[in-house]
Design an enzyme around this catalytic site. Structure first.
Site, PDB file in Angstrom:
ATOM      1  N   LYS A 108       0.818  -1.046  -0.086  1.00 45.63           N
ATOM      2  CA  LYS A 108      -0.021   0.130   0.046  1.00 45.63           C
ATOM      3  C   LYS A 108       0.677   1.133   0.066  1.00 45.63           C
ATOM      4  O   LYS A 108       2.041   1.214   0.324  1.00 45.63           O
ATOM      5  CB  LYS A 108      -0.879   0.150   1.417  1.00 45.63           C
TER       6      LYS A 108
HETATM    7  N1  GLU Z   1      -7.524   0.288  -2.877  1.00 42.15           N
HETATM    8  C1  GLU Z   1      -7.887  -0.977  -3.121  1.00 42.15           C
HETATM    9  C2  GLU Z   1      -8.021  -1.907  -1.600  1.00 42.15           C
HETATM   10  O1  GLU Z   1      -7.748  -1.679  -0.816  1.00 42.15           O
HETATM   11  C3  GLU Z   1      -7.744  -1.642  -4.226  1.00 42.15           C
HETATM   12  C4  GLU Z   1      -6.448  -2.215  -4.571  1.00 42.15           C
HETATM   13  C5  GLU Z   1      -6.138  -2.586  -5.978  1.00 42.15           C
HETATM   14  O2  GLU Z   1      -6.933  -2.724  -6.698  1.00 42.15           O
HETATM   15  O3  GLU Z   1      -4.895  -2.860  -6.227  1.00 42.15           O
HETATM   16  O4  GLU Z   1      -8.391  -3.124  -1.924  1.00 42.15           O
END
Ligand code: GLU
Length: 420
Positions: free
Chosen positions: A110
């Site tokens: 993240k």
């Molecule tokens: N930010 C989204 C999540 O927390 C999507 C992550 C992604 O599509 O890689 O799952």
């Protein structure tokens, strides 16, 4: 927000508690536990931005890569003033468990930039986004780490990230997912998290004998996840009785005018003027009389101080880490079913996987194909989790973590463990 709105655990403590409980329950070996308890790599980079006023501001961008045991690191990049290292750590770890449970061939990561986009012009925002990419470029790649939207970011930011990567590496659309469709984004990605959530909610409702037809739903947060979840749940026959944004909440026990709220949300604040609604607070929304509660805003909103007041039978976690361990214990005690974030909001990363496949293969899927595959994967992820929960006499969260940790641990072992 009232005094009781203060969570009793941080997001990192919340994810760590779920991981530790899962590791304990499956008897995970100590060495694997040590490796998976912390991220593999963390980066903080400066993002110097020349502001429109000619002054220079330096923002911080974080990327935490938790595990690549099952595939390249994968996860969104958040644009929010509260972004800090521990929050990103928590979210990165959650991505590892989410991708494993959804059974997509990714690890977990993240990112985040600590900024308030409301304070920035479009030009400043674009320069900050490009600066963030340059700060992280060395650890990214279509087979290394693939970013995506998260809170406060969307297709426009993904386009800038992709374009900045292209300047050095050449055309590489698979470097980010959640792009605009004109640039190789997949159809259905924008709606994916909300639609996946509705599929999971439908499956869970079926198991607890709750009829979604006519079920009353309260949704906290009316951003990308909350608004698309509202539409998808309504298509399943549910009645949306309360929604909120950062400014406050609106409530109508016989159902809200969803098209009007969606129109307002697109232009800013949902407000209550000129609508047949009662204005309530975000905290009151959580305790509204309803069958389904969807926290789809920030982490830590359901905690030991307010969990007892929740009247919903089913909580479907659109946000990451909305429920602290203390609240989880109260829900288990009160017989409230909680569909955990790593299952309920996995639709986003699942459709990101479809986008990545299409980019790597230079093909484009139809909306029907995306929808069918999303449906199949959400149903399967719910099915294995529900089955495990019954088998182990565990909650859905406990079961989800056990399955995810087992999958990641199996990959680590097969790779010879010291895989880096
Ligand atoms: N930010 C989204 C999540 O927390 C999507 C992550 C992604 O599509 O890689 O799952």
């Amino acid at each position: 927000m009232s005094r009781t709105a203060r969570p009793d655990a941080t997001e990192l403590e919340t994810v760590d508690a779920a991981f530790r409980a899962g590791a304990e329950a499956i008897g995970l070996a100590d060495d694997l536990r040590t490796v998976l308890a912390t991220p593999h790599r963390e980066i903080v980079a400066q993002v110097p931005v020349r502001m429109d006023s000619e002054s220079l501001r330096v923002f911080a961008v974080y990327r935490v890569q938790h595990s690549s045991a099952r595939g390249p690191y994968k996860g969104g990049i958040r644009f929010h003033p509260s972004v800090e290292r521990d929050e990103v750590r928590a979210l990165a770890s959650a991505m590892t468990w989410k991708t494993a449970l959804a059974d997509v061939p990714f690890g977990g990561a993240k990112g985040g930039i600590t900024l308030d986009r409301k304070e920035l012009s479009q030009g400043e925002l674009q320069r900050a986004t490009r600066g963030a990419l340059r700060g992280l470029q060395k650890v990214l790649g279509p087979h290394r780490d693939i970013m995506a939207p998260d809170m406060g970011s969307g297709p426009a930011e993904m386009a800038w990230l992709m374009d900045e990567y292209h300047r050095v590496e050449g055309y590489t659309p698979a470097i980010v997912t959640g792009k605009p469709e004109e640039l190789g984004g997949t159809c259905g990605r924008l709606e994916a998290t909300g639609e996946g959530l509705a599929i999971a909610a439908r499956e869970a409702a079926g198991e607890i004998g709750l009829d979604l037809g006519g079920a009353r739903v309260a949704i906290q947060g009316f951003g990308n996840v909350g608004s698309h979840a509202a539409e998808a749940l309504r298509r399943l026959g549910a009645v949306i009785v309360a929604v909120s944004d950062v400014e406050g909440a609106v409530h109508n026990p016989s159902g809200l005018d969803l098209p009007e709220l969606l129109r307002r949300a697109r232009t800013g604040i949902i407000g209550h003027d000129g609508m047949d609604v009662e204005a309530i607070t975000n905290e009151e929304l959580l305790a509204i009389d309803c069958e389904l509660l969807v926290p789809a805003a920030v982490g830590g909103v359901l905690h030991g101080g307010n969990a007892d007041a929740v009247r919903a039978e089913l909580i479907v976690e659109g946000a990451n880490n909305p429920t602290t361990p203390a609240a989880d214990a109260i829900f288990a005690e009160n017989g409230v079913t909680v569909l955990p974030d790593i299952l309920a909001n996995a639709g986003g990363v699942i459709v990101s996987y479809f986008e990545w496949i299409q980019n790597l293969q230079n093909v484009s899927w139809t909306r029907e194909h995306v929808d069918q595959e999303l449906e199949a994967r959400m149903v399967r992820a719910f099915g294995v989790t529900h089955h495990r929960a019954l088998h182990d006499g565990a909650t859905l969260r406990e079961a989800a973590y056990r399955i995810a940790i087992e999958r990641v641990a199996a990959a680590l072992r097969l790779r010879g463990f010291e895989y880096t």
